[in-house]
Scaffold this motif. Structure first.
Motif, PDB file in Angstrom:
ATOM      1  N   PRO A   1      -1.069  43.951  -3.584  1.00  0.00           N
ATOM      2  CA  PRO A   1      -2.027  44.259  -2.517  1.00  0.00           C
ATOM      3  C   PRO A   1      -2.210  45.759  -2.345  1.00  0.00           C
ATOM      4  CG  PRO A   1      -0.143  42.987  -1.676  1.00  0.00           C
ATOM      5  CD  PRO A   1       0.114  43.268  -3.096  1.00  0.00           C
ATOM      6  N   VAL A   2      -3.439  46.171  -2.124  1.00  0.00           N
ATOM      7  CA  VAL A   2      -3.717  47.577  -1.867  1.00  0.00           C
ATOM      8  C   VAL A   2      -3.831  47.837  -0.360  1.00  0.00           C
ATOM      9  CG1 VAL A   2      -4.743  48.132  -4.078  1.00  0.00           C
ATOM     10  CG2 VAL A   2      -6.170  47.196  -2.265  1.00  0.00           C
ATOM     11  N   ILE A   3      -4.093  46.800   0.379  1.00  0.00           N
ATOM     12  CA  ILE A   3      -4.133  46.902   1.832  1.00  0.00           C
ATOM     13  C   ILE A   3      -2.818  46.310   2.338  1.00  0.00           C
ATOM     14  CG2 ILE A   3      -5.350  46.244   3.947  1.00  0.00           C
ATOM     15  CD1 ILE A   3      -6.993  48.038   2.075  1.00  0.00           C
ATOM     16  N   VAL A   4      -1.924  47.193   2.763  1.00  0.00           N
ATOM     17  CA  VAL A   4      -0.597  46.761   3.195  1.00  0.00           C
ATOM     18  C   VAL A   4      -0.410  47.052   4.685  1.00  0.00           C
ATOM     19  CG1 VAL A   4       1.889  47.034   2.833  1.00  0.00           C
ATOM     20  CG2 VAL A   4       0.320  47.159   0.883  1.00  0.00           C
ATOM     21  N   GLU A   5      -0.784  48.247   5.074  1.00  0.00           N
ATOM     22  CA  GLU A   5      -0.630  48.657   6.473  1.00  0.00           C
ATOM     23  C   GLU A   5      -2.006  48.705   7.138  1.00  0.00           C
ATOM     24  OE1 GLU A   5       1.491  52.332   6.633  1.00  0.00           O
ATOM     25  OE2 GLU A   5       2.937  51.681   5.124  1.00  0.00           O
ATOM     26  N   ASP A   6      -2.016  48.658   8.438  1.00  0.00           N
ATOM     27  CA  ASP A   6      -3.276  48.711   9.179  1.00  0.00           C
ATOM     28  C   ASP A   6      -4.104  49.935   8.796  1.00  0.00           C
ATOM     29  OD1 ASP A   6      -2.604  46.385  10.440  1.00  0.00           O
ATOM     30  OD2 ASP A   6      -2.043  47.323  12.351  1.00  0.00           O
ATOM     31  N   SER A   7      -3.456  51.048   8.573  1.00  0.00           N
ATOM     32  CA  SER A   7      -4.189  52.281   8.247  1.00  0.00           C
ATOM     33  C   SER A   7      -4.849  52.214   6.859  1.00  0.00           C
ATOM     34  CB  SER A   7      -3.252  53.489   8.316  1.00  0.00           C
ATOM     35  OG  SER A   7      -2.204  53.353   7.372  1.00  0.00           O
ATOM     36  N   ASP A   8      -4.376  51.315   6.010  1.00  0.00           N
ATOM     37  CA  ASP A   8      -4.960  51.183   4.662  1.00  0.00           C
ATOM     38  C   ASP A   8      -6.397  50.682   4.692  1.00  0.00           C
ATOM     39  OD1 ASP A   8      -2.623  52.059   3.495  1.00  0.00           O
ATOM     40  OD2 ASP A   8      -1.880  50.041   3.042  1.00  0.00           O
ATOM     41  N   ILE A   9      -6.824  50.124   5.812  1.00  0.00           N
ATOM     42  CA  ILE A   9      -8.199  49.617   5.923  1.00  0.00           C
ATOM     43  C   ILE A   9      -9.203  50.741   5.715  1.00  0.00           C
ATOM     44  CG2 ILE A   9      -8.580  49.890   8.413  1.00  0.00           C
ATOM     45  CD1 ILE A   9      -9.351  46.700   6.501  1.00  0.00           C
ATOM     46  N   GLU A  10      -8.793  51.968   5.942  1.00  0.00           N
ATOM     47  CA  GLU A  10      -9.660  53.128   5.744  1.00  0.00           C
ATOM     48  C   GLU A  10      -9.996  53.338   4.274  1.00  0.00           C
ATOM     49  OE1 GLU A  10     -11.041  54.704   8.284  1.00  0.00           O
ATOM     50  OE2 GLU A  10      -9.929  53.373   9.633  1.00  0.00           O
ATOM     51  N   LYS A  11      -9.249  52.712   3.386  1.00  0.00           N
ATOM     52  CA  LYS A  11      -9.495  52.847   1.948  1.00  0.00           C
ATOM     53  C   LYS A  11     -10.759  52.092   1.514  1.00  0.00           C
ATOM     54  CE  LYS A  11      -4.585  53.059   0.714  1.00  0.00           C
ATOM     55  NZ  LYS A  11      -3.531  52.341  -0.029  1.00  0.00           N
ATOM     56  N   LEU A  12     -11.183  51.139   2.307  1.00  0.00           N
ATOM     57  CA  LEU A  12     -12.316  50.293   1.919  1.00  0.00           C
ATOM     58  C   LEU A  12     -13.638  51.044   2.020  1.00  0.00           C
ATOM     59  CD1 LEU A  12     -11.411  46.885   3.593  1.00  0.00           C
ATOM     60  CD2 LEU A  12     -11.110  47.564   1.214  1.00  0.00           C
ATOM     61  N   ARG A  13     -14.500  50.851   1.055  1.00  0.00           N
ATOM     62  CA  ARG A  13     -15.856  51.392   1.034  1.00  0.00           C
ATOM     63  C   ARG A  13     -16.794  50.244   0.662  1.00  0.00           C
ATOM     64  NH1 ARG A  13     -13.272  54.730   3.105  1.00  0.00           N
ATOM     65  NH2 ARG A  13     -12.917  56.862   2.477  1.00  0.00           N
ATOM     66  N   MET A  14     -18.055  50.463   0.827  1.00  0.00           N
ATOM     67  CA  MET A  14     -19.022  49.435   0.455  1.00  0.00           C
ATOM     68  C   MET A  14     -19.049  49.257  -1.054  1.00  0.00           C
ATOM     69  SD  MET A  14     -20.346  47.988   3.020  1.00  0.00           S
ATOM     70  CE  MET A  14     -21.717  47.152   2.261  1.00  0.00           C
ATOM     71  N   PRO A  15     -19.096  47.997  -1.530  1.00  0.00           N
ATOM     72  CA  PRO A  15     -19.217  47.764  -2.973  1.00  0.00           C
ATOM     73  C   PRO A  15     -20.563  48.288  -3.486  1.00  0.00           C
ATOM     74  CG  PRO A  15     -18.692  45.736  -1.795  1.00  0.00           C
ATOM     75  CD  PRO A  15     -18.986  46.769  -0.770  1.00  0.00           C
ATOM     76  N   LYS A  16     -20.586  48.676  -4.765  1.00  0.00           N
ATOM     77  CA  LYS A  16     -21.826  49.139  -5.390  1.00  0.00           C
ATOM     78  C   LYS A  16     -22.240  48.139  -6.462  1.00  0.00           C
ATOM     79  CE  LYS A  16     -21.279  54.107  -4.831  1.00  0.00           C
ATOM     80  NZ  LYS A  16     -21.190  55.384  -5.544  1.00  0.00           N
ATOM     81  N   LEU A  17     -23.459  47.644  -6.336  1.00  0.00           N
ATOM     82  CA  LEU A  17     -24.023  46.720  -7.310  1.00  0.00           C
ATOM     83  C   LEU A  17     -25.122  47.446  -8.072  1.00  0.00           C
ATOM     84  CD1 LEU A  17     -24.300  43.819  -8.455  1.00  0.00           C
ATOM     85  CD2 LEU A  17     -25.988  43.404  -6.664  1.00  0.00           C
ATOM     86  N   THR A  18     -25.047  47.387  -9.401  1.00  0.00           N
ATOM     87  CA  THR A  18     -26.092  47.972 -10.236  1.00  0.00           C
ATOM     88  C   THR A  18     -26.723  46.866 -11.066  1.00  0.00           C
ATOM     89  OG1 THR A  18     -24.493  48.490 -11.981  1.00  0.00           O
ATOM     90  CG2 THR A  18     -24.968  50.230 -10.369  1.00  0.00           C
ATOM     91  N   TYR A  19     -27.964  47.051 -11.435  1.00  0.00           N
ATOM     92  CA  TYR A  19     -28.703  46.045 -12.203  1.00  0.00           C
ATOM     93  C   TYR A  19     -29.529  46.757 -13.263  1.00  0.00           C
ATOM     94  CZ  TYR A  19     -32.144  42.382 -13.188  1.00  0.00           C
ATOM     95  OH  TYR A  19     -32.943  41.462 -13.811  1.00  0.00           O
ATOM     96  N   ASP A  20     -29.352  46.343 -14.513  1.00  0.00           N
ATOM     97  CA  ASP A  20     -30.097  46.938 -15.627  1.00  0.00           C
ATOM     98  C   ASP A  20     -31.273  46.011 -15.954  1.00  0.00           C
ATOM     99  OD1 ASP A  20     -31.093  47.900 -18.039  1.00  0.00           O
ATOM    100  OD2 ASP A  20     -29.108  48.391 -18.829  1.00  0.00           O
ATOM    101  N   LYS A  21     -32.396  46.289 -15.328  1.00  0.00           N
ATOM    102  CA  LYS A  21     -33.575  45.434 -15.446  1.00  0.00           C
ATOM    103  C   LYS A  21     -34.111  45.388 -16.878  1.00  0.00           C
ATOM    104  CE  LYS A  21     -38.022  44.668 -13.181  1.00  0.00           C
ATOM    105  NZ  LYS A  21     -38.927  45.140 -12.132  1.00  0.00           N
ATOM    106  N   GLU A  22     -34.152  46.520 -17.552  1.00  0.00           N
ATOM    107  CA  GLU A  22     -34.717  46.582 -18.904  1.00  0.00           C
ATOM    108  C   GLU A  22     -33.873  45.795 -19.909  1.00  0.00           C
ATOM    109  OE1 GLU A  22     -37.274  47.418 -22.034  1.00  0.00           O
ATOM    110  OE2 GLU A  22     -37.570  47.444 -19.863  1.00  0.00           O
ATOM    111  N   THR A  23     -32.567  45.977 -19.885  1.00  0.00           N
ATOM    112  CA  THR A  23     -31.704  45.242 -20.816  1.00  0.00           C
ATOM    113  C   THR A  23     -31.725  43.753 -20.499  1.00  0.00           C
ATOM    114  OG1 THR A  23     -30.310  47.199 -21.027  1.00  0.00           O
ATOM    115  CG2 THR A  23     -29.381  45.129 -21.802  1.00  0.00           C
ATOM    116  N   THR A  24     -31.769  43.416 -19.223  1.00  0.00           N
ATOM    117  CA  THR A  24     -31.868  42.013 -18.822  1.00  0.00           C
ATOM    118  C   THR A  24     -33.155  41.397 -19.378  1.00  0.00           C
ATOM    119  OG1 THR A  24     -30.530  42.352 -16.852  1.00  0.00           O
ATOM    120  CG2 THR A  24     -32.017  40.456 -16.834  1.00  0.00           C
TER     121      THR A  24
END
Length: 175
Positions: A134-157
């Motif tokens: 686990p990377v989230i062990v202590e309450d303060s570890d919640i600060e490590k979270l960021r929004m996920p990034k989704l990328t999409y390659d339209k041309e290759t698709t």
């Protein structure tokens, strides 16, 4: 690059797959699934068995594949696996006359947050059991979270779709 020989082989596999998808037994399976989803008393129990990737390698070993190109081999594996379930196991999955082209996307789960995996010392080929640390062990570890990034390659698709369409149309619907 998918060779013309591989294209022809994939088309032959697709024809056999399509025949199974349009067979009467497949329509009976489809109707039974409708009965199950409608909570009908006429529904029969179903048998579904999906082998894990490691077991599937024993059923369809690497030397049983004819395609060398990675994309062609993925199509070959998909068609062979579905036909194996249907013909050899006689399971109750419905075969749809459809094949999927690969969409190209990426997902960075949480920027800067690295997953950690612990393996035993004797697991040298990384095929055995492991523990996720686990990377989230202590309450303060919640600060490590960021929004996920989704990328999409339209041309290759799009190119992947066109290649699949060129191989499988009109035998199977390409999505």
């Amino acid at each position: 690059m998918i060779t013309s020989k591989e294209r022809e082989y994939l088309r032959e596999l697709a024809k056999r797959y399509s025949e199974l998808a349009h067979a009467d037994i497949n329509e009976k399976k489809r109707k039974n699934w409708y009965a199950i989803n409608d909570l009908s008393g006429a529904a029969k129990p179903v048998f579904i068995n999906h082998y894990w990737p490691l077991a599937l390698n024993e059923i369809l070993p690497q030397n049983s594949y004819k395609c060398q190109d990675q994309t062609a081999r993925q199509f070959e594996s998909y068609l062979k696996t579905k036909m194996f379930y249907s013909k050899e196991l006689e399971d109750d999955n419905v075969l749809e006359p459809v094949i999927y082209s690969q969409q190209v996307f990426g997902l960075e789960d949480y920027e800067g947050l690295e997953r950690k995996i612990e393996r035993t010392d004797n697991d040298t080929d990384e095929s055995g059991a492991y523990a996720m640390v686990p990377v989230i062990v202590e309450d303060s570890d919640i600060e490590k979270l960021r929004m996920p990034k989704l990328t999409y390659d339209k041309e290759t698709t799009r190119l992947n779709y066109e290649q699949a369409y060129d191989i499988f149309h009109p035998i199977l619907t390409v999505l």
